[in-house]
Design a protein around this motif. Structure first.
Motif, PDB file in Angstrom:
ATOM      1  N   GLY A 286      14.393 -68.772  33.711  1.00  0.00           N
ATOM      2  CA  GLY A 286      14.866 -67.468  33.268  1.00  0.00           C
ATOM      3  C   GLY A 286      14.124 -66.859  32.104  1.00  0.00           C
ATOM      4  N   VAL A 287      12.956 -67.417  31.758  1.00  0.00           N
ATOM      5  CA  VAL A 287      12.143 -66.875  30.663  1.00  0.00           C
ATOM      6  C   VAL A 287      10.984 -66.087  31.262  1.00  0.00           C
ATOM      7  CG1 VAL A 287      10.749 -67.391  28.628  1.00  0.00           C
ATOM      8  CG2 VAL A 287      12.755 -68.794  29.152  1.00  0.00           C
ATOM      9  N   ASP A 288      10.939 -64.802  30.989  1.00  0.00           N
ATOM     10  CA  ASP A 288       9.892 -63.947  31.551  1.00  0.00           C
ATOM     11  C   ASP A 288       8.747 -63.805  30.555  1.00  0.00           C
ATOM     12  OD1 ASP A 288       8.536 -62.149  33.220  1.00  0.00           O
ATOM     13  OD2 ASP A 288       9.456 -60.430  32.203  1.00  0.00           O
ATOM     14  N   VAL A 289       7.542 -64.198  30.984  1.00  0.00           N
ATOM     15  CA  VAL A 289       6.341 -64.043  30.154  1.00  0.00           C
ATOM     16  C   VAL A 289       5.427 -63.068  30.881  1.00  0.00           C
ATOM     17  CG1 VAL A 289       4.345 -65.187  29.131  1.00  0.00           C
ATOM     18  CG2 VAL A 289       6.544 -66.373  29.233  1.00  0.00           C
ATOM     19  N   PRO A 290       5.385 -61.799  30.450  1.00  0.00           N
ATOM     20  CA  PRO A 290       4.615 -60.797  31.182  1.00  0.00           C
ATOM     21  C   PRO A 290       3.105 -60.990  31.122  1.00  0.00           C
ATOM     22  CG  PRO A 290       5.480 -59.883  29.134  1.00  0.00           C
ATOM     23  CD  PRO A 290       6.096 -61.240  29.285  1.00  0.00           C
ATOM     24  N   SER A 291       2.609 -61.636  30.060  1.00  0.00           N
ATOM     25  CA  SER A 291       1.162 -61.770  29.901  1.00  0.00           C
ATOM     26  C   SER A 291       0.836 -63.020  29.107  1.00  0.00           C
ATOM     27  CB  SER A 291       0.582 -60.550  29.176  1.00  0.00           C
ATOM     28  OG  SER A 291      -0.763 -60.775  28.793  1.00  0.00           O
ATOM     29  N   ILE A 292      -0.099 -63.825  29.610  1.00  0.00           N
ATOM     30  CA  ILE A 292      -0.503 -65.009  28.859  1.00  0.00           C
ATOM     31  C   ILE A 292      -1.267 -64.631  27.596  1.00  0.00           C
ATOM     32  CG2 ILE A 292      -0.613 -66.440  30.940  1.00  0.00           C
ATOM     33  CD1 ILE A 292      -3.697 -66.322  30.677  1.00  0.00           C
ATOM     34  N   TYR A 293      -1.820 -63.407  27.558  1.00  0.00           N
ATOM     35  CA  TYR A 293      -2.629 -63.000  26.411  1.00  0.00           C
ATOM     36  C   TYR A 293      -1.770 -62.602  25.211  1.00  0.00           C
ATOM     37  CZ  TYR A 293      -5.658 -62.826  30.429  1.00  0.00           C
ATOM     38  OH  TYR A 293      -6.313 -63.153  31.599  1.00  0.00           O
TER      39      TYR A 293
END
Length: 392
Positions: A286-293
């Protein structure tokens, strides 16, 4: 459009070009190299390290200072800018002049580009990163030139002081002709002469490395790698790779593919320690990470799923670290790329580097540390290439 060094009369007039591949003859080049790696050094130390006679060093240093390549640091009260001579007197430190020249770096990642600029001391002046839906050649180069010009305008960088541009790109060199077998996400860049293509767009001398080697090169100049002559760099990003530095120099290998650490890990046996796997695990929880940068800015080590990722990739880190230590006897293993520093700090204490225990001791093992260059590491590393090629 950026100025080409081919038309750069200011820089060309400052040097005698030697053998067609240098901006400096051997002795001045050796002096600049020594000063670069040992900031605020003295003429006596330069003579000692380069084995150039003291009188010659004095003459050449004076000329390099007059040309603006080097400068004398004489700030009062700062121990870093002055040393004691053999007679006990204070001696002014000699250092590179940061404004003498600049170099640019471009990273072509799977879904983003970044542009970095370094000054003549190897310090990062600034970086810009842009995520793109279209990673085609025309799209990337149009955006990259605009980003470079933005940095030039923002920091008032004279275009006749630009040494060149380095490119770091995801993929491996397929032969010795400079062409790369790139990741499928940047298909259009495969099997072209990348250096010639970028050079035409920027009108600058251009060099190309893969992303892991580039990031290692940057850490060696602008990061914690300055403390180590020999290290292995673990590049943790969308994929997993690495780079090798020995005696301050990049190890490129026969084709330019040295440091492909991911190939040590058969995919059916080992989970590759990359950030795409981390994103999938976090998303499941349930953790949203939109961008690795942007991960380094928002990362929480207590997120559900972080320990699961570490558990899955622990054996991979152990194997790569052990192999690197045994093969290269390196001073350090540096964990970098786009991995958040706090995540690397959680991983490091759990890495087990195997070594035989004999007569009450193991062989010396490398330190395992976090990278210092965390913003645009590939572009920063690519920007060191003109400095390395022309002067170091």
């Amino acid at each position: 459009m950026l100025a080409s060094i081919k038309n750069n009369q200011l820089l060309r007039s400052a040097f005698t070009v030697s053998k067609g591949d240098k901006l400096l003859p051997d002795n001045p080049r050796a002096i600049v190299r020594e000063v670069f790696w040992n900031m605020n050094t003295t003429q006596s130390k330069i003579a000692e390290q380069t084995q150039i006679p003291q009188q010659t060093v004095s003459r050449l240093v004076k000329g390099l200072i007059e040309q603006g390549v080097l400068r004398v640091n004489e700030e009062k009260g700062e121990s870093s800018t002055a040393t004691k001579s053999s007679k006990g007197k204070s001696a002014s430190g000699i250092a590179p002049n940061p404004k003498f020249a600049y170099s640019f770096g471009l990273s072509v990642l799977l879904d983003a580009i970044s542009v970095a600029v370094l000054d003549f001391t190897g310090e990062v002046v600034d970086t810009l990163i842009l995520e793109l839906g279209d990673m085609g050649i025309e799209s990337v180069l149009r955006k990259a030139v605009a980003m470079a010009n933005e940095l030039i305008d923002t920091h008032a960088i004279p275009t006749d002081r630009i040494l060149g541009i380095g490119v770091g790109i995801s993929g491996f060199f397929s032969s010795t002709d400079g062409k790369m077998n790139t990741h499928h996400a940047i298909e259009e860049w495969a099997d072209i002469n990348i250096a010639e293509t970028v050079a035409e767009a920027f009108q600058l001398p251009t060099w190309v490395v893969n992303d892991g080697t580039g990031a290692a090169a940057g850490e060696g100049i602008a990061g914690v790698g300055r403390q180590y002559k020999n290290f292995v760099y673990l590049f943790v990003s969308s994929a997993f790779g690495g780079g090798l530095v020995n005696n301050g120099e990049m190890i490129r290998g026969t084709h330019g593919n040295a440091g492909e650490l991911g190939d040590m890990l058969p995919a059916k046996l080992y989970s590759h320690p990359n950030l795409q796997l981390l994103q999938r695990i976090l998303s499941k929880h349930g953790v949203d990470v939109p961008s690795i940068y942007k991960l380094n800015e928002i990362f929480d080590p207590n997120w559900p799923g972080v320990d699961e990722w570490i558990y899955k990739v622990q054996d991979s880190f152990d194997l790569v670290a052990t192999a690197s230590s045994a093969l290269l006897d390196s001073q350090a293993i540096i964990i970098g790329g786009h991995i958040p520093t706090q995540l690397a700090e959680k991983v490091i204490p759990r890495i087990d580097v195997y070594a035989q225990f004999r007569r009450g001791a193991k062989r010396p093992l490398p330190e395992i540390v976090c990278a210092k260059v965390t913003r645009s590491p590939v572009a920063v590393g690519a920007a060191t290439l003109p400095l390395r090629e022309w002067f170091l």
